[in-house]
Write an enzyme that holds these catalytic residues in place. Structure first.
Site, PDB file in Angstrom:
ATOM      1  N   HIS A   5      -1.725 -68.894 -19.434  1.00 43.41           N
ATOM      2  CA  HIS A   5      -3.089 -69.381 -19.644  1.00 43.41           C
ATOM      3  C   HIS A   5      -3.279 -69.959 -21.042  1.00 43.41           C
ATOM      4  O   HIS A   5      -2.503 -69.693 -21.977  1.00 43.41           O
ATOM      5  CB  HIS A   5      -4.092 -68.249 -19.416  1.00 43.41           C
ATOM      6  CG  HIS A   5      -3.946 -67.123 -20.411  1.00 43.41           C
ATOM      7  ND1 HIS A   5      -4.446 -67.185 -21.697  1.00 43.41           N
ATOM      8  CD2 HIS A   5      -3.362 -65.907 -20.294  1.00 43.41           C
ATOM      9  CE1 HIS A   5      -4.170 -66.067 -22.336  1.00 43.41           C
ATOM     10  NE2 HIS A   5      -3.506 -65.268 -21.505  1.00 43.41           N
ATOM     11  N   GLU A  78      -2.231 -59.562 -16.394  1.00 41.63           N
ATOM     12  CA  GLU A  78      -1.507 -59.142 -17.582  1.00 41.63           C
ATOM     13  C   GLU A  78      -1.242 -57.646 -17.540  1.00 41.63           C
ATOM     14  O   GLU A  78      -1.864 -56.899 -16.777  1.00 41.63           O
ATOM     15  CB  GLU A  78      -2.322 -59.506 -18.833  1.00 41.63           C
ATOM     16  CG  GLU A  78      -1.668 -59.186 -20.176  1.00 41.63           C
ATOM     17  CD  GLU A  78      -0.312 -59.826 -20.376  1.00 41.63           C
ATOM     18  OE1 GLU A  78       0.641 -59.409 -19.683  1.00 41.63           O
ATOM     19  OE2 GLU A  78      -0.205 -60.718 -21.235  1.00 41.63           O
TER      20      GLU A  78
END
Length: 217
Positions: A5, A78
């Site tokens: 990202h 994550e």
């Protein structure tokens, strides 16, 4: 293709994000737009993303340019950072010196658990593809690196073999004859400027990036 990202304010502040849902900042939004313009001509066949907003925001420009739906998978999130989430790196150093030395966040997710769930997620993505098809998977720095190391069979001796991933960088894994290979790693796009003139729209070179500190050691 595994795509980290874009930048968030917590990246810029060197804060551990983990699974805290932090959106892209203005720089991250521009990174995502620029990278999408470079990736769209590759004509990906599928687009997958972590369900955290920073990953979904990164995937959005590519979805718009290609017309692909974004398939969300929470297993692409994550690493959960436990007591470290929201702390700056300096605070982690001060409060948790022993745990930081081994990169083991208290009450967080074990490295082996992150690697296992990422391999599961990436394998599911690969199973949806026919020979020669390309999927783009938008995820997070530590989780993507751990997944790549595990799926490539790299030794897990407590020290990362692969370096940290920069914001909005991509890496390319290929499954050939039932074996995984790493074709590109930690590549970023930038608009080339030569002789004072900008490059044509959509033109990009790949360079080794300057990583922004994230949730990886």
């Amino acid at each position: 293709m595994l795509w980290r990202h874009g930048q968030t304010t917590w990246n810029a502040e060197h804060r551990f994000q983990g699974q805290t849902d932090i959106p892209l900042d203005a720089t991250g939004e521009e990174q995502a737009e620029q990278a999408a313009r470079c990736l769209a001509p590759l004509r990906p066949d599928a687009l997958f993303s972590s369900d955290l907003s920073r990953a979904q925001q990164t995937a959005a420009p590519l979805a718009r340019l290609t017309g692909l739906p974004v398939v969300l998978d929470k297993d692409l999130r994550e690493r959960f950072g436990g007591d470290w989430e929201g702390l700056a790196d300096a605070e982690i150093r001060e409060r948790y010196p022993a745990e930081r030395a081994t990169w083991n966040p208290p009450n967080g997710e074990l490295t082996s658990v992150v690697a296992d769930r990422m391999v599961g997620a990436l394998t599911r993505v690969a199973d949806t593809l026919a020979d020669g098809q390309l999927a783009v998977v938008v995820g997070h720095g530590a989780a993507l690196r751990l997944g790549m190391e595990r799926i490539l069979g790299l030794p897990a001796a407590g020290t990362p073999v692969l370096g940290s991933l920069a914001n909005c960088s991509w890496s390319v894994l290929e499954l050939r004859d039932a074996h995984w290979r790493l074709n590109e790693y930690n590549m970023v796009a930038f608009t080339a400027v030569r002789d004072g003139a900008g490059a044509p729209p959509g033109h990009a070179d790949s360079v080794l990036p300057e990583p922004v500190t994230g949730d990886d050691q």
